[in-house]
Write a protein that holds these residues in place. Structure first.
Motif, PDB file in Angstrom:
ATOM      1  N   LEU A  82      -5.434  -2.225   2.448  1.00 14.71           N
ATOM      2  CA  LEU A  82      -4.421  -3.271   2.631  1.00 14.71           C
ATOM      3  C   LEU A  82      -3.799  -3.191   4.025  1.00 14.71           C
ATOM      4  O   LEU A  82      -3.578  -4.225   4.677  1.00 14.71           O
ATOM      5  CB  LEU A  82      -3.333  -3.136   1.565  1.00 14.71           C
ATOM      6  CG  LEU A  82      -3.717  -3.504   0.135  1.00 14.71           C
ATOM      7  CD1 LEU A  82      -2.567  -3.182  -0.817  1.00 14.71           C
ATOM      8  CD2 LEU A  82      -4.071  -4.982   0.024  1.00 14.71           C
ATOM      9  N   LEU A 132      -8.211   6.694  -5.359  1.00 16.32           N
ATOM     10  CA  LEU A 132      -8.368   5.250  -5.340  1.00 16.32           C
ATOM     11  C   LEU A 132      -7.116   4.569  -4.797  1.00 16.32           C
ATOM     12  O   LEU A 132      -7.207   3.595  -4.028  1.00 16.32           O
ATOM     13  CB  LEU A 132      -8.667   4.742  -6.753  1.00 16.32           C
ATOM     14  CG  LEU A 132      -8.778   3.222  -6.924  1.00 16.32           C
ATOM     15  CD1 LEU A 132      -9.930   2.665  -6.103  1.00 16.32           C
ATOM     16  CD2 LEU A 132      -8.937   2.852  -8.402  1.00 16.32           C
ATOM     17  N   THR A 133      -5.954   5.079  -5.163  1.00 19.43           N
ATOM     18  CA  THR A 133      -4.705   4.492  -4.682  1.00 19.43           C
ATOM     19  C   THR A 133      -4.593   4.618  -3.173  1.00 19.43           C
ATOM     20  O   THR A 133      -4.185   3.672  -2.481  1.00 19.43           O
ATOM     21  CB  THR A 133      -3.502   5.174  -5.357  1.00 19.43           C
ATOM     22  OG1 THR A 133      -3.637   5.073  -6.776  1.00 19.43           O
ATOM     23  CG2 THR A 133      -2.203   4.514  -4.926  1.00 19.43           C
ATOM     24  N   GLY A 167       0.820  -1.210   0.000  1.00 14.68           N
ATOM     25  CA  GLY A 167       0.000   0.000   0.000  1.00 14.68           C
ATOM     26  C   GLY A 167       0.849   1.253   0.000  1.00 14.68           C
ATOM     27  O   GLY A 167       0.572   2.214  -0.730  1.00 14.68           O
ATOM     28  N   GLY A 201      -6.715  -0.735 -12.891  1.00 14.48           N
ATOM     29  CA  GLY A 201      -5.371  -1.057 -12.445  1.00 14.48           C
ATOM     30  C   GLY A 201      -4.315  -0.558 -13.417  1.00 14.48           C
ATOM     31  O   GLY A 201      -3.243  -0.093 -13.011  1.00 14.48           O
ATOM     32  N   PHE A 235      -5.711  -7.184 -10.170  1.00 12.82           N
ATOM     33  CA  PHE A 235      -6.327  -5.865 -10.359  1.00 12.82           C
ATOM     34  C   PHE A 235      -5.408  -4.934 -11.140  1.00 12.82           C
ATOM     35  O   PHE A 235      -5.854  -4.238 -12.066  1.00 12.82           O
ATOM     36  CB  PHE A 235      -6.654  -5.260  -8.994  1.00 12.82           C
ATOM     37  CG  PHE A 235      -7.117  -3.829  -9.046  1.00 12.82           C
ATOM     38  CD1 PHE A 235      -8.393  -3.519  -9.493  1.00 12.82           C
ATOM     39  CD2 PHE A 235      -6.280  -2.799  -8.662  1.00 12.82           C
ATOM     40  CE1 PHE A 235      -8.822  -2.202  -9.549  1.00 12.82           C
ATOM     41  CE2 PHE A 235      -6.694  -1.482  -8.707  1.00 12.82           C
ATOM     42  CZ  PHE A 235      -7.971  -1.181  -9.161  1.00 12.82           C
ATOM     43  N   LEU A 283      -4.498  -8.224  -5.715  1.00 13.07           N
ATOM     44  CA  LEU A 283      -3.942  -6.926  -6.100  1.00 13.07           C
ATOM     45  C   LEU A 283      -3.205  -7.030  -7.431  1.00 13.07           C
ATOM     46  O   LEU A 283      -3.333  -6.142  -8.289  1.00 13.07           O
ATOM     47  CB  LEU A 283      -2.991  -6.431  -5.011  1.00 13.07           C
ATOM     48  CG  LEU A 283      -2.299  -5.094  -5.290  1.00 13.07           C
ATOM     49  CD1 LEU A 283      -3.312  -3.964  -5.371  1.00 13.07           C
ATOM     50  CD2 LEU A 283      -1.241  -4.795  -4.226  1.00 13.07           C
ATOM     51  N   ILE A 312      -6.952   1.998  -1.638  1.00 11.04           N
ATOM     52  CA  ILE A 312      -6.379   0.643  -1.685  1.00 11.04           C
ATOM     53  C   ILE A 312      -5.277   0.502  -0.644  1.00 11.04           C
ATOM     54  O   ILE A 312      -5.186  -0.511   0.066  1.00 11.04           O
ATOM     55  CB  ILE A 312      -5.829   0.350  -3.095  1.00 11.04           C
ATOM     56  CG1 ILE A 312      -6.973   0.284  -4.107  1.00 11.04           C
ATOM     57  CG2 ILE A 312      -5.047  -0.964  -3.106  1.00 11.04           C
ATOM     58  CD1 ILE A 312      -6.510   0.181  -5.550  1.00 11.04           C
ATOM     59  N   SER A 313      -4.452   1.528  -0.539  1.00 15.36           N
ATOM     60  CA  SER A 313      -3.359   1.503   0.426  1.00 15.36           C
ATOM     61  C   SER A 313      -3.881   1.349   1.854  1.00 15.36           C
ATOM     62  O   SER A 313      -3.391   0.510   2.626  1.00 15.36           O
ATOM     63  CB  SER A 313      -2.541   2.787   0.302  1.00 15.36           C
ATOM     64  OG  SER A 313      -1.585   2.896   1.329  1.00 15.36           O
ATOM     65  N   ALA A 337     -10.157   2.256   4.270  1.00 16.93           N
ATOM     66  CA  ALA A 337     -10.046   2.655   2.859  1.00 16.93           C
ATOM     67  C   ALA A 337     -10.799   3.960   2.611  1.00 16.93           C
ATOM     68  O   ALA A 337     -10.292   4.860   1.928  1.00 16.93           O
ATOM     69  CB  ALA A 337     -10.590   1.547   1.959  1.00 16.93           C
TER      70      ALA A 337
END
Length: 286
Positions: free
Chosen positions: A198, A190-191, A24, A164, A157, A154, A194-195, A73
């Motif tokens: 995770l 979004l990043t 992440g 992705g 994705f 991941l 996701i980070s 998230a």
């Protein structure tokens, strides 16, 4: 050999947790060029949200893990919009200071809500299992299996979906991605999401093995930054390999030398590797 395999299983479980948190962090750095020092705070918050879901809502372990991942998230996406996005054109030191402020804020908020005392999350499947003479707890097997599934998910994705592909495109060339029509603002948010997800999942996985405490985020921060520097800043394979190497050094060094020096041994390995290969084991984007 039995003792060696025992410690190897312990290292695999620990490396799975390290890898999820480091992945992440390396995604955010690769896309946003931001060393997110608040990442450890999101990891810590994930453990507390899992604890609260089990203790207050009475849900099962898997729903608690998913709720923690979703909650963190969403918070990470909000932080990107409110704090990091306005600082996108500021000098690099500004978002770093802001991230440290977020880390301290999250620690203070957790202590205010749950107090400074350690919390315990019960193992969803208590007991042990014997594999070829090696005794392993069910929770460590759960950690290994869940972390591998999360990493495979991941990878699928990032490599097999259009969204992705936009994240990978931004990590390689942010300005070029913007010029070809990629919504860099949406990808950045979004990043971060996701980070954070995770990190929260990793914390919920390791929480039944270790205690949950407000300071756990600071310790993890140091380790994951060491991992991504070791593996190569912004490199996804490097984050996985670096996590495995650090976990191996900690577990085997702590067992065969002295448990009190486990962390020192891991960071000593980092210094040695960087002295030989300053750019890390992998180049960015590999």
């Amino acid at each position: 050999m039995t003792t060696f395999l025992q410690q190897l299983f312990n290292a695999l479980a620990l490396s799975g947790v390290y890898a999820l948190v480091a992945l992440g962090l390396t995604l955010v750095y690769g896309v946003m060029r931001v060393p997110n020092f608040a990442h450890g705070g999101l990891y810590m918050l994930g453990a507390y949200l899992a604890y609260a879901s089990l203790d207050r809502l009475g849900v099962g372990y898997v729903p608690a893990l998913l709720l923690a991942g979703l909650g963190v998230a969403l918070l990470a996406a909000l932080l990107e919009r409110v704090i990091f996005y306005p600082l996108r054109n500021a000098p690099h030191v500004h978002p770093m200071i802001a991230a440290i402020g977020v880390l301290f804020f999250l620690e203070a908020a957790v202590q205010l809500i749950w107090g400074p005392d350690f919390k315990r999350i019960p193992e969803p499947i208590p007991g042990i299992v014997t594999l070829g003479g090696v005794i392993v707890t069910w929770q460590r097997l759960i950690v290994i299996a869940a972390s591998v599934l999360a990493m495979l998910g991941l990878n699928f994705f990032l490599k097999r979906t259009l969204t992705g592909a936009t994240i990978e495109a931004m990590s390689q060339n942010r300005e070029g991605a913007r010029l070809v029509g990629i919504n860099t603002n949406r990808v950045g948010m979004l990043t971060f999401a996701i980070s954070g997800g995770l990190a929260a999942i990793a914390a919920a996985l390791i929480a039944p093995i270790n205690s949950v405490a407000p300071s756990m985020g600071e310790v993890m921060n140091l380790k994951v930054f060491a991992i991504i520097i070791l593996g190569g800043m912004g490199s996804v394979p490097g984050a996985i390999v670096g996590a495995f190497l650090l976990a191996l050094a900690e577990v085997f060094g702590g067992f065969y030398i002295n448990l009190d020096f486990a962390d020192v041994i891991g960071f000593a390995m980092l210094v040695v590797v960087l002295a030989i290969r300053p750019q890390g084991l992998f180049r960015k984007g590999t």
